[in-house]
Design an enzyme around this catalytic site. Structure first.
Site, PDB file in Angstrom:
ATOM      1  N   GLU A  81       0.840  -1.201   0.000  1.00  0.00           N
ATOM      2  CA  GLU A  81       0.000   0.000   0.000  1.00  0.00           C
ATOM      3  C   GLU A  81       0.878   1.255   0.000  1.00  0.00           C
ATOM      4  OE1 GLU A  81      -0.156  -2.541   2.000  1.00  0.00           O
ATOM      5  OE2 GLU A  81      -2.125  -3.437   1.701  1.00  0.00           O
ATOM      6  N   ALA A 192       5.796 -35.832 -13.175  1.00  0.00           N
ATOM      7  CA  ALA A 192       5.760 -35.857 -14.643  1.00  0.00           C
ATOM      8  C   ALA A 192       5.491 -37.296 -15.043  1.00  0.00           C
ATOM      9  CB  ALA A 192       7.099 -35.393 -15.198  1.00  0.00           C
ATOM     10  N   ARG A 222       9.567 -24.791  -7.583  1.00  0.00           N
ATOM     11  CA  ARG A 222      10.506 -24.981  -6.466  1.00  0.00           C
ATOM     12  C   ARG A 222      10.835 -23.639  -5.823  1.00  0.00           C
ATOM     13  NH1 ARG A 222      14.813 -29.225  -9.261  1.00  0.00           N
ATOM     14  NH2 ARG A 222      13.399 -31.016  -9.350  1.00  0.00           N
ATOM     15  N   THR A 234      13.757 -42.267  -4.296  1.00  0.00           N
ATOM     16  CA  THR A 234      14.076 -41.306  -5.364  1.00  0.00           C
ATOM     17  C   THR A 234      15.537 -40.863  -5.229  1.00  0.00           C
ATOM     18  OG1 THR A 234      11.778 -40.642  -5.604  1.00  0.00           O
ATOM     19  CG2 THR A 234      13.409 -39.058  -6.340  1.00  0.00           C
ATOM     20  N   ASP A 238      17.587 -41.573  -8.494  1.00  0.00           N
ATOM     21  CA  ASP A 238      17.803 -40.405  -9.372  1.00  0.00           C
ATOM     22  C   ASP A 238      19.007 -39.548  -8.983  1.00  0.00           C
ATOM     23  OD1 ASP A 238      15.444 -41.214 -10.426  1.00  0.00           O
ATOM     24  OD2 ASP A 238      14.283 -39.430  -9.921  1.00  0.00           O
ATOM     25  N   LEU A 242      17.387 -31.078  -6.926  1.00  0.00           N
ATOM     26  CA  LEU A 242      16.201 -30.376  -6.395  1.00  0.00           C
ATOM     27  C   LEU A 242      16.426 -28.890  -6.140  1.00  0.00           C
ATOM     28  CD1 LEU A 242      14.982 -33.123  -3.882  1.00  0.00           C
ATOM     29  CD2 LEU A 242      14.336 -32.832  -6.279  1.00  0.00           C
ATOM     30  N   GLU A 326       8.030 -33.935  -4.566  1.00  0.00           N
ATOM     31  CA  GLU A 326       8.514 -34.436  -5.867  1.00  0.00           C
ATOM     32  C   GLU A 326       8.945 -35.889  -5.731  1.00  0.00           C
ATOM     33  OE1 GLU A 326      10.449 -32.241  -8.915  1.00  0.00           O
ATOM     34  OE2 GLU A 326      10.795 -30.566  -7.563  1.00  0.00           O
ATOM     35  N   LEU A 331       5.721 -42.788  -1.624  1.00  0.00           N
ATOM     36  CA  LEU A 331       5.531 -41.733  -0.622  1.00  0.00           C
ATOM     37  C   LEU A 331       4.318 -40.861  -0.962  1.00  0.00           C
ATOM     38  CD1 LEU A 331       6.505 -40.391   1.925  1.00  0.00           C
ATOM     39  CD2 LEU A 331       8.228 -39.159   0.603  1.00  0.00           C
TER      40      LEU A 331
HETATM   41  N1  LIG Z   1       8.562 -38.598 -13.006  1.00  0.00           N
HETATM   42  C1  LIG Z   1       8.507 -38.072 -11.821  1.00  0.00           C
HETATM   43  O1  LIG Z   1       7.906 -37.015 -11.621  1.00  0.00           O
HETATM   44  C2  LIG Z   1       9.189 -38.748 -10.698  1.00  0.00           C
HETATM   45  C3  LIG Z   1       9.714 -39.992 -10.877  1.00  0.00           C
HETATM   46  N2  LIG Z   1      10.300 -40.636  -9.840  1.00  0.00           N
HETATM   47  C4  LIG Z   1      10.746 -42.010 -10.080  1.00  0.00           C
HETATM   48  O2  LIG Z   1      10.040 -42.848  -9.174  1.00  0.00           O
HETATM   49  C5  LIG Z   1      10.846 -43.939  -8.783  1.00  0.00           C
HETATM   50  C6  LIG Z   1      10.872 -43.989  -7.255  1.00  0.00           C
HETATM   51  O3  LIG Z   1       9.554 -44.115  -6.781  1.00  0.00           O
HETATM   52  P1  LIG Z   1       9.258 -44.551  -5.292  1.00  0.00           P
HETATM   53  O4  LIG Z   1       9.956 -45.816  -4.980  1.00  0.00           O
HETATM   54  O5  LIG Z   1       7.810 -44.549  -5.131  1.00  0.00           O
HETATM   55  O6  LIG Z   1      10.005 -43.407  -4.480  1.00  0.00           O
HETATM   56  P2  LIG Z   1       9.609 -42.417  -3.295  1.00  0.00           P
HETATM   57  O7  LIG Z   1      10.223 -41.099  -3.581  1.00  0.00           O
HETATM   58  O8  LIG Z   1       8.171 -42.454  -3.030  1.00  0.00           O
HETATM   59  O9  LIG Z   1      10.380 -43.076  -2.095  1.00  0.00           O
HETATM   60  C7  LIG Z   1       9.838 -44.111  -1.286  1.00  0.00           C
HETATM   61  C8  LIG Z   1      10.620 -44.144  -0.023  1.00  0.00           C
HETATM   62  O10 LIG Z   1      10.227 -43.076   0.807  1.00  0.00           O
HETATM   63  C9  LIG Z   1      10.588 -43.343   2.137  1.00  0.00           C
HETATM   64  N3  LIG Z   1       9.487 -43.141   3.071  1.00  0.00           N
HETATM   65  C10 LIG Z   1       9.610 -42.545   4.273  1.00  0.00           C
HETATM   66  N4  LIG Z   1       8.463 -42.518   4.911  1.00  0.00           N
HETATM   67  C11 LIG Z   1       7.561 -43.072   4.115  1.00  0.00           C
HETATM   68  C12 LIG Z   1       6.196 -43.322   4.262  1.00  0.00           C
HETATM   69  N5  LIG Z   1       5.528 -42.973   5.347  1.00  0.00           N
HETATM   70  N6  LIG Z   1       5.574 -43.932   3.260  1.00  0.00           N
HETATM   71  C13 LIG Z   1       6.232 -44.269   2.154  1.00  0.00           C
HETATM   72  N7  LIG Z   1       7.547 -44.060   1.956  1.00  0.00           N
HETATM   73  C14 LIG Z   1       8.209 -43.471   2.941  1.00  0.00           C
HETATM   74  C15 LIG Z   1      11.073 -44.776   2.146  1.00  0.00           C
HETATM   75  O11 LIG Z   1      12.482 -44.644   2.060  1.00  0.00           O
HETATM   76  P3  LIG Z   1      13.538 -45.681   2.666  1.00  0.00           P
HETATM   77  O12 LIG Z   1      13.362 -46.915   1.844  1.00  0.00           O
HETATM   78  O13 LIG Z   1      14.830 -45.001   2.455  1.00  0.00           O
HETATM   79  O14 LIG Z   1      13.178 -45.881   4.089  1.00  0.00           O
HETATM   80  C16 LIG Z   1      10.478 -45.331   0.883  1.00  0.00           C
HETATM   81  O15 LIG Z   1      11.183 -46.431   0.392  1.00  0.00           O
HETATM   82  C17 LIG Z   1      12.200 -43.675  -9.384  1.00  0.00           C
HETATM   83  O16 LIG Z   1      12.338 -44.487 -10.516  1.00  0.00           O
HETATM   84  C18 LIG Z   1      12.184 -42.206  -9.774  1.00  0.00           C
HETATM   85  O17 LIG Z   1      12.974 -41.985 -10.911  1.00  0.00           O
HETATM   86  C19 LIG Z   1      10.404 -40.072  -8.602  1.00  0.00           C
HETATM   87  C20 LIG Z   1       9.927 -38.813  -8.373  1.00  0.00           C
HETATM   88  C21 LIG Z   1       9.240 -38.073  -9.410  1.00  0.00           C
HETATM   89  N1  LIG Z   2      11.723 -37.282 -14.290  1.00  0.00           N
HETATM   90  C1  LIG Z   2      11.174 -36.056 -14.177  1.00  0.00           C
HETATM   91  C2  LIG Z   2      11.103 -35.406 -12.928  1.00  0.00           C
HETATM   92  N2  LIG Z   2      11.585 -36.008 -11.804  1.00  0.00           N
HETATM   93  C3  LIG Z   2      11.798 -35.310 -10.542  1.00  0.00           C
HETATM   94  O1  LIG Z   2      12.872 -34.372 -10.650  1.00  0.00           O
HETATM   95  C4  LIG Z   2      13.963 -34.803  -9.829  1.00  0.00           C
HETATM   96  C5  LIG Z   2      15.289 -34.455 -10.445  1.00  0.00           C
HETATM   97  O2  LIG Z   2      15.502 -33.078 -10.219  1.00  0.00           O
HETATM   98  P1  LIG Z   2      16.904 -32.395 -10.511  1.00  0.00           P
HETATM   99  O3  LIG Z   2      17.992 -33.342 -10.075  1.00  0.00           O
HETATM  100  O4  LIG Z   2      16.902 -31.151  -9.709  1.00  0.00           O
HETATM  101  O5  LIG Z   2      16.948 -32.130 -11.975  1.00  0.00           O
HETATM  102  C6  LIG Z   2      13.725 -36.285  -9.661  1.00  0.00           C
HETATM  103  O6  LIG Z   2      14.346 -36.852  -8.559  1.00  0.00           O
HETATM  104  C7  LIG Z   2      12.234 -36.325  -9.506  1.00  0.00           C
HETATM  105  O7  LIG Z   2      11.819 -35.885  -8.231  1.00  0.00           O
HETATM  106  N3  LIG Z   2      10.531 -34.175 -12.897  1.00  0.00           N
HETATM  107  C8  LIG Z   2      10.068 -33.557 -14.017  1.00  0.00           C
HETATM  108  O8  LIG Z   2       9.555 -32.429 -13.945  1.00  0.00           O
HETATM  109  N4  LIG Z   2      10.159 -34.176 -15.197  1.00  0.00           N
HETATM  110  C9  LIG Z   2      10.679 -35.399 -15.337  1.00  0.00           C
HETATM  111  O9  LIG Z   2      10.734 -35.888 -16.453  1.00  0.00           O
END
Ligand SMILES: NC(=O)C1=CN([C@@H]2O[C@H](COP(=O)(O)OP(=O)(O)OC[C@H]3O[C@@H](n4cnc5c(N)ncnc54)[C@H](OP(=O)(O)O)[C@@H]3O)[C@@H](O)[C@H]2O)C=CC1
Ligand SMILES: Nc1c(N[C@@H]2O[C@H](COP(=O)(O)O)[C@@H](O)[C@H]2O)[nH]c(=O)[nH]c1=O
Length: 595
Positions: A81, A192, A222, A234, A238, A242, A326, A331
Site C-alpha cells: 500500500e 511428470a 521450487r 528417489t 535419481d 532439487l 517431488e 511416498l
Molecule cells: N517422473 C517423476 O515425476 C518422478 C519420478 N520418480 C521415479 O520414481 C521412482 C521412485 O519411486 P518410489 O519408490 O515410489 O520413491 P519415493 O520417492 O516415493 O520413495 C519411497 C521411499 O520413501 C521413504 N518413506 C519414508 N516414509 C515413508 C512413508 N511414510 N511412506 C512411504 N515411503 C516413505 C522410504 O524410504 P527408505 O526406503 O529409504 O526408508 C520409501 O522407500 C524412481 O524411478 C524415480 O525416478 C520419482 C519422483 C518423481
Molecule cells: N523425471 C522427471 C522429474 N523427476 C523429478 O525431478 C527430480 C530431479 O531433479 P533435478 O535433479 O533437480 O533435476 C527427480 O528426482 C524427480 O523428483 N521431474 C520432471 O519435472 N520431469 C521429469 O521428467
C-alpha cells in the site's frame, strides 16, 4: 467449508445490492478487474524470496485509470500500500485502493493503513480479510474509523465476477489460509508422467519424461516453495539436486524422508554449500549414517513415527508455508492417504514407455471401486511445450469468511486477544502475533557503520545490522563489500542469506572476536529498535511475567529449538531488555513520588 458466498446482512451490502443495475454491474466488473490485478501483482515476488503472505495494491482514479501499484517484496519490507500510494502521488487523493488482502499491520505501527489514510484514499476495496486471527478485521476497522469507505468482497458485494475475483485472492494466499486453519503447510504434489501413466521406465530410469520447458516450470514451482520433499528411493534412483536453478532467487530446503536411512554415502543432496538438506528419519535409524550426514552439514531430524502428517506438522512449526512433493508413487500415496496433499500438479508428456513394473505417480490407496476415486476440484489445463499441465485441488481452500458481524459487533472484537494463555510467548515469523520481536520485523535502526564509528546509518532491520556486523573491522576490501551488500539487501532474509553464506564460505572475512561480541551486538541493536519505536516497547512491556521464546527449531543458539533444547538467546536478550525497561520505569516512578 468449501468456497461459497453468503447472503448479505449488513446495511452496506443492501446499498450495494440495490445499486446492482447496469451501472452497478459495471462497477462490479471494474472492481473485479482491479482486484484481480492486485492479486496478480501480489505474486510477483514468488521465487525471489521465501514464501510469505502475498499483498498487492492497485490505486485507481475515479476515471478508472491505474495511478500506482505495488506489492510486498518479502517479509519485513515496505508494504504494498505504501509503495502504491508513493507511485500514485497526488493522484491518490479521492482514488480507490484495491487490495487483494486486508493489510497485515502486525506491529502496531499501522504502516499500510497510515499510508492509505495520509494519501487521502477515498475508498478501499478488499479481496479477502486477513486470514490470521490476530490480524483479521483490524485494518478494515481502522480504515473505516478514518471515514474511508471499505468494501470487502463477499461481504459487502456479491456477483459472479466479484466471486471469481475473490477466488483469485484466495488462490494467491492459499498457503497462508491453510496456515491459519490447519497444522500443516500447504502441500503440492508434482509429478511428470508419460501418456500411459508411468513416472519412470521399469528400470527406474526417469530422465526425462517432461520437456525442457516443463522442467523450467518445475524450477519456478521450487523457487516458490519453502521446501521440496522426496522419498529415500528417489534419492537412490535419481540422485536429484532439487534446486531452483534460477541464479539469484529463493532456493527451497531439500527434505528427504527415509525410514531405513539406507541411502548413498555420496549424493547431490548432501552438498549443502548452496542449499540446505534435512533428512527426516525414524528415531534410532542407522546412527553411524546419521553421523556421516551431520559431518557433511546435513541436518537429521528423528521422528518417533515417521509419516507424512508428523513431518508436515513439524515443518508447520518451523514456519514453513508451502511444500512441493517431488517424490515417487510410494511416498505420494502415503502423503495423500494422510490428507496432507492439497494440490496436484501433473505434467503429462505425449510419450508411451509401457512396462508392467514401471512405477506410476501414486501407489496403493486401498481403493477398489472407481466411485472411490478422488476428484480434483478447480481443475486447470495448460499446454506447456509438447506437454499438458493438469492441476487441481484435492481439498478446497478453506473459506475463512467470518459469520459477518454487524458494524457494532465488529468494534467489539478485541484484536489483541492473546491466544497464548500460558506464560510462554513464542515468536518467529513477522506476521505472527508477536512478530515484532523478530529480527526480521520491518523496523529500521540507526546504528554505527563500522566499529566505534561516528558514522551512523539506517539499517533496514536488526537482522541487516547484525549480519553486517560479522564483517566489520576486518582489513579486507571483500569484508567491506560484504557489509555494504548486506546493508543494501532488499529484505532481512536476503541480508541473512548473504551474511550466513559468506560466513560459511569465507570465514577469513569474519571478525576474529565475533563469537565473543555477537550477543552484545544483538543486544545493542535490539535496544535501539525498542527505544526507537515506543509502541514496540509497550508490546514488550505488556509481556511482563511471560517467558519469551524465539520459536526457531533449527537455530539452537538464538532460538528455543524443537523441544526446548535451544539456548534461546534472542528470547533471553528481549527479557533482559524488558527487565531493564521495567527497572527504569520503577526508578522514574520513585523519583516522581520523591519530588
Ligand atoms: N517422473 C517423476 O515425476 C518422478 C519420478 N520418480 C521415479 O520414481 C521412482 C521412485 O519411486 P518410489 O519408490 O515410489 O520413491 P519415493 O520417492 O516415493 O520413495 C519411497 C521411499 O520413501 C521413504 N518413506 C519414508 N516414509 C515413508 C512413508 N511414510 N511412506 C512411504 N515411503 C516413505 C522410504 O524410504 P527408505 O526406503 O529409504 O526408508 C520409501 O522407500 C524412481 O524411478 C524415480 O525416478 C520419482 C519422483 C518423481
Ligand atoms: N523425471 C522427471 C522429474 N523427476 C523429478 O525431478 C527430480 C530431479 O531433479 P533435478 O535433479 O533437480 O533435476 C527427480 O528426482 C524427480 O523428483 N521431474 C520432471 O519435472 N520431469 C521429469 O521428467
Amino acid at each position: 467449508m468449501a468456497l461459497s458466498f453468503r447472503l448479505c446482512s449488513s446495511p452496506l451490502i443492501c446499498r450495494a445490492t440495490l445499486a446492482s443495475n447496469d451501472n452497478g454491474r459495471n462497477h462490479h466488473a471494474n472492481d473485479a478487474a482491479f482486484i484481480r490485478r492486485a492479486a496478480d501483482l501480489s505474486e510477483k515476488s514468488a521465487g525471489l524470496t521465501s514464501p510469505h503472505p502475498n499483498f498487492g495494491c492497485v490505486i485507481a482514479t475515479s476515471s478508472g485509470k491505474v495511478a500506482g501499484e505495488g506489492y510486498l517484496y518479502a517479509q519485513g519490507t515496505k508494504p504494498a500500500e505504501a509503495i502504491a500510494v508513493e507511485a500514485a502521488g497526488e493522484f491518490s487523493r479521492g482514488s480507490t485502493a484495491y487490495l487483494n488482502m486486508e493489510p497485515g499491520d502486525c506491529h502496531g505501527d499501522h504502516t499500510a493503513v497510515s499510508a492509505l489514510v495520509q494519501a487521502g484514499i477515498g475508498r478501499v476495496v478488499v479481496g479477502i480479510r486477513h486470514p490470521l486471527q490476530h490480524l483479521r478485521g483490524s485494518a478494515i476497522r481502522e480504515l473505516r474509523s478514518h471515514g474511508i469507505e471499505v468494501n470487502v468482497l463477499g461481504e459487502d458485494f456479491q456477483s459472479k465476477v466479484l466471486e471469481d475475483a475473490r477466488k483469485s485472492c484466495l488462490l494467491v494466499n492459499a498457503p497462508l489460509i491453510h496456515r491459519a486453519c490447519s497444522r500443516v503447510p500447504f502441500s503440492v504434489l508434482k509429478y511428470a508422467m508419460t501418456l500411459d501413466g508411468k513416472i519412470a521406465a521399469s528400470s527406474g530410469h526417469a530422465a526425462w519424461i517432461s520437456s525442457k520447458l516443463s522442467r523450467t516450470r518445475v524450477f519456478e514451482l521450487r523457487g516458490g516453495s519453502d521446501a521440496v520433499i522426496v522419498g529415500g528411493n528417489t534419492v537412490r534412483q535419481d540422485d536429484p539436486r532439487l534446486t531452483a536453478r534460477h541464479g539469484q532467487g529463493h532456493t527451497p530446503t531439500r527434505i528427504v524422508m527415509s525410514q531405513s536411512l539406507d541411502l548413498p554415502e555420496e549424493a547431490n543432496l548432501w552438498d549443502v554449500s548452496e542449499v540446505s538438506t534435512i533428512v527426516a528419519t525414524q528415531r534410532g535409524a542407522r546412527k553411524s549414517f546419521q553421523k556421516l550426514l551431520a559431518s557433511k552439514g546435513v541436518e537429521v531430524v528423528e521422528f518417533d513415527m515417521l509419516n507424512p502428517r508428523e513431518v508436515m506438522e513439524y515443518f508447520h512449526l518451523r514456519g514453513y508455508l508451502s511444500i512441493l512433493w517431488e517424490c515417487g508413487g510410494t511416498l505420494a500415496a502415503s502423503a495423500i492417504s494422510s490428507g496432507v496433499i492439497h494440490k496436484v500438479v501433473a505434467f503429462v508428456a505425449p510419450k508411451i514407455i509401457g512396462g508392467r513394473q514401471a512405477p506410476s505417480p501414486v501407489g496403493d490407496l486401498g481403493m477398489v471401486e472407481m466411485t472411490q476415486a478422488l476428484n480434483l476440484i478447480d481443475v486447470c489445463y495448460e499446454q506447456v511445450g509438447p506437454d499438458m499441465l493438469v492441476s487441481g485441488f484435492l481439498q478446497p481452500i478453506p473459506d475463512l469468511l467470518p459469520v459477518i458481524p454487524s458494524e457494532e459487533a465488529t468494534f467489539e472484537i478485541e484484536p489483541s486477544v492473546n491466544p497464548f494463555e500460558a506464560s510462554i510467548i513464542f515468536f518467529y515469523k513477522t506476521w505472527d502475533l508477536y512478530g515484532s520481536f523478530s529480527n526480521f520485523s520491518p523496523h529500521p535502526v540507526r546504528m554505527p557503520y563500522g566499529e566505534e564509528s561516528d558514522d551512523y546509518r539506517t539499517w533496514s532491520s536488526v537482522e541487516h545490522y547484525y549480519q553486517a556486523s560479522k564483517f566489520v573491522g576486518v582489513e579486507n576490501p571483500l569484508a567491506h563489500d560484504c557489509v555494504e551488500r548486506i546493508r543494501t539487501a532488499r529484505s532481512p532474509e536476503e541480508a541473512a542469506l548473504i551474511g550466513r553464506s559468506k560466513q560459511r564460505q569465507n570465514p577469513e572475512l569474519v571478525r576474529s572476536d565475533w563469537e565473543d561480541v555477537k550477543i552484545e551486538v544483538m543486544y545493542t541493536a535490539l535496544k535501539c529498535k525498542f527505544s526507537t519505536y515506543p509502541h514496540l516497547k509497550s508490546i514488550l512491556l505488556s509481556t511482563a511475567g511471560s517467558v519469551l521464546v524465539e520459536a526457531s527449531p533449527h537455530d539452537l543458539f538464538w532460538g528455543g529449538g524443537r523441544e526446548g533444547e535451544g539456548l534461546n538467546y534472542l528470547g533471553r536478550l528481549l527479557m533482559q531488555l524488558r527487565s531493564e525497561y521495567i527497572g527504569e520505569s520503577s526508578v522514574s516512578a520513585q523519583n516522581a513520588s520523591l519530588a
